[in-house]
Design a protein around this motif. Structure first.
Motif, short mmCIF file in Angstrom:
data_model
loop_
_atom_site.label_atom_id
_atom_site.label_comp_id
_atom_site.label_asym_id
_atom_site.label_seq_id
_atom_site.Cartn_x
_atom_site.Cartn_y
_atom_site.Cartn_z
N UNK A 367 -17.43 17.88 -40.48
CA UNK A 367 -18.01 19.15 -42.08
C UNK A 367 -17.09 18.74 -43.24
N UNK A 368 -15.67 18.89 -42.51
CA UNK A 368 -14.57 19.19 -43.82
C UNK A 368 -14.26 17.16 -44.28
N UNK A 369 -14.12 17.55 -42.76
CA UNK A 369 -13.54 15.32 -43.66
C UNK A 369 -11.98 15.57 -42.69
N UNK A 370 -12.26 16.20 -41.99
CA UNK A 370 -11.14 16.70 -40.93
C UNK A 370 -10.72 15.23 -39.95
N UNK A 371 -9.41 14.04 -39.97
CA UNK A 371 -9.31 13.58 -38.88
C UNK A 371 -8.96 14.16 -37.85
N UNK A 372 -9.29 13.10 -36.71
CA UNK A 372 -10.01 13.72 -35.52
C UNK A 372 -9.37 12.52 -34.70
N UNK A 373 -9.49 12.74 -33.25
CA UNK A 373 -9.46 11.41 -32.29
C UNK A 373 -9.41 12.33 -30.65
N UNK A 374 -10.02 11.23 -29.90
CA UNK A 374 -10.38 12.13 -28.94
C UNK A 374 -9.37 11.46 -27.60
#
Length: 435
Positions: A367-374
């Motif tokens: 929603x807030x375009x925060x980069x993440x990775x699994x």
């Protein structure tokens, strides 16, 4: 200086000043105090007001900060983010005086899973807590101490004396890791309690008044940015002061939510298993939550139901894929420095990974375009663990493990992507803003 630079100035302040768990808690307490949070004593009866923030120190090395939102009412949840204040290092033993001829040394023991050889040939200082006599036997006084200058180093053995050193080095924790602290005559070091006298002078107390000390050796190296575009940060204590600082920033920024209680928790002793009175493996979190609910006349069942509806973010660091040994990472889940927060998964639950809870965090990020990775470990490699599964087994609630990816975790210096701190802080801010 723009807001982004101010953000990193704050991180650097924690990395340079959080030289022991006690000092990390002191820094966080100062920031909450400045923001108007009121200090409470853990063993007092509390009277809390809605719309206000509070913080509680637990045994000087753990801290709980929380905001009771204006609309807090029956059966509303706690939103909690937890990090830890300790890091692998060496702790000074009692009666630490040692010498080898004219050299003065300290007797130390390792704390947590250190990469021993990274501590060799570094400028080292000492910081921690000193307990001194008070007015009565049950009222000793504690003082924080930081020498704030290099006073020790652990010298390597020259290659001329160990020709096989580059084929692998095994260090003995007792004989090879003793820090060098002084030069004089054998007579100088034969006098009893030499170190106690030095410590007493630094603490401003009489040597005979010192009852106990809890002192860590720490790396005096300063944080530095590096890379062609300065996209990396190299520093001591990234694990886990990056998370402590992000939790402080996030809680103080995420003030729009009206319901529930928002809480940042900083536990000690994660690096040695968390099973202490101020660690995540204690009843401490549940006790604090219950005390808050009692202030608003929750029944026993109300308080239990509120806890079961709550949410915990365990915020610790993760392993980034190594540039020279990518084979050590998972074959499909590649986590790179600079690509955002790592959401950590492990089927054996060393990382707390509930599907619904992970879905919440991914939704906030997207929603807030925060980069993440699994993140996942290789299937043939043992996983480290953190406080998420431990804490959630005592204070039962949905939990997700997240954190910034690092290289050289548990080294005397670790490396991160500089932009990942901003991503983590943004996530925590929105975590406490979303309804």
């Amino acid at each position: 200086m723009d807001k982004k630079e101010n953000h990193y100035e704050g991180l650097f302040r924690y990395l340079e000043g959080g030289v022991s768990p006690f000092h990390a808690v002191k820094l966080a307490a100062e920031d909450f105090e400045e923001a108007g949070y009121q200090q409470l004593r853990i063993s007092d009866s509390w009277q809390l007001d809605k719309g206000r923030g509070y913080y509680v120190k637990a045994y000087d090395s753990s801290l709980f900060a929380f905001r009771v939102n204006e609309g807090f009412g029956r059966l509303q949840e706690f939103r909690i983010a937890a990090a830890h204040t300790d890091w692998p290092c060496m702790r000074v033993k009692m009666s630490p005086d040692m010498n080898q001829g004219k050299y003065a040394k300290l007797n130390v023991e390792t704390y947590g899973g250190m990469i021993l050889n990274t501590w060799l040939d570094r400028p080292l200082s000492l910081a921690g807590r000193v307990t001194v006599k008070g007015e009565g036997c049950f009222s000793p006084v504690t003082k924080l101490v930081d020498f704030k200058r290099p006073i020790a180093s652990i010298p390597n053995l020259a290659i001329h004396m160990n020709r096989e050193v580059n084929k692998g080095l095994e260090l003995n924790k007792q004989t090879d890791m003793a820090p060098l602290i002084g030069l004089g005559s054998e007579k100088d070091w034969s006098e009893k309690n030499y170190f106690i006298r030095v410590l007493a002078e630094e603490a401003g107390v009489a040597p005979e008044d010192i009852l106990f000390f809890e002192l860590s050796l720490y790396n005096c190296d300063r944080p530095v940015r590096f890379g062609i575009r300065e996209e990396f940060l190299s520093s001591p204590r990234l694990d886990n002061l990056t998370s402590v600082r992000a939790c402080v920033d996030g809680l103080l920024s995420g003030t729009e939510r009206r319901k529930g209680v928002d809480m940042a928790v900083f536990f000690d002793h994660e690096e040695i298993g968390s099973r202490t009175k101020q660690g995540a493996g204690s009843a401490l979190l549940s006790i604090i939550m219950e005390k808050i609910c009692r202030c608003f006349d929750y029944s026993d069942e109300d308080w239990l139901n509120s806890r079961l509806r709550s949410f915990l973010l365990s915020v610790d660091v993760a392993h980034g894929i190594h540039p020279n040994r990518p084979d050590k990472g998972d074959v499909t889940n590649h986590v790179y420095l600079g690509d955002g927060i790592a959401l950590k998964t492990e089927s054996g639950q060393k990382y707390a990974t509930d599907g619904g809870a992970v879905g919440v965090i991914r939704s906030i990020c997207e929603k807030h375009k925060i980069p993440y990775q699994m993140f996942a470990n290789r299937s043939d490699t043992g996983s480290g663990s953190t406080l998420g599964s431990i804490a959630s087994s005592f204070a039962v609630m949905n939990t997700v493990d997240i954190g910034i990816p690092l290289l050289a975790m548990h080294s005397a210096r670790e490396t991160m992507g500089i932009g990942d701190q901003e991503a983590l802080t943004r996530l925590l801010t929105q975590y406490w803003r979303e309804n």
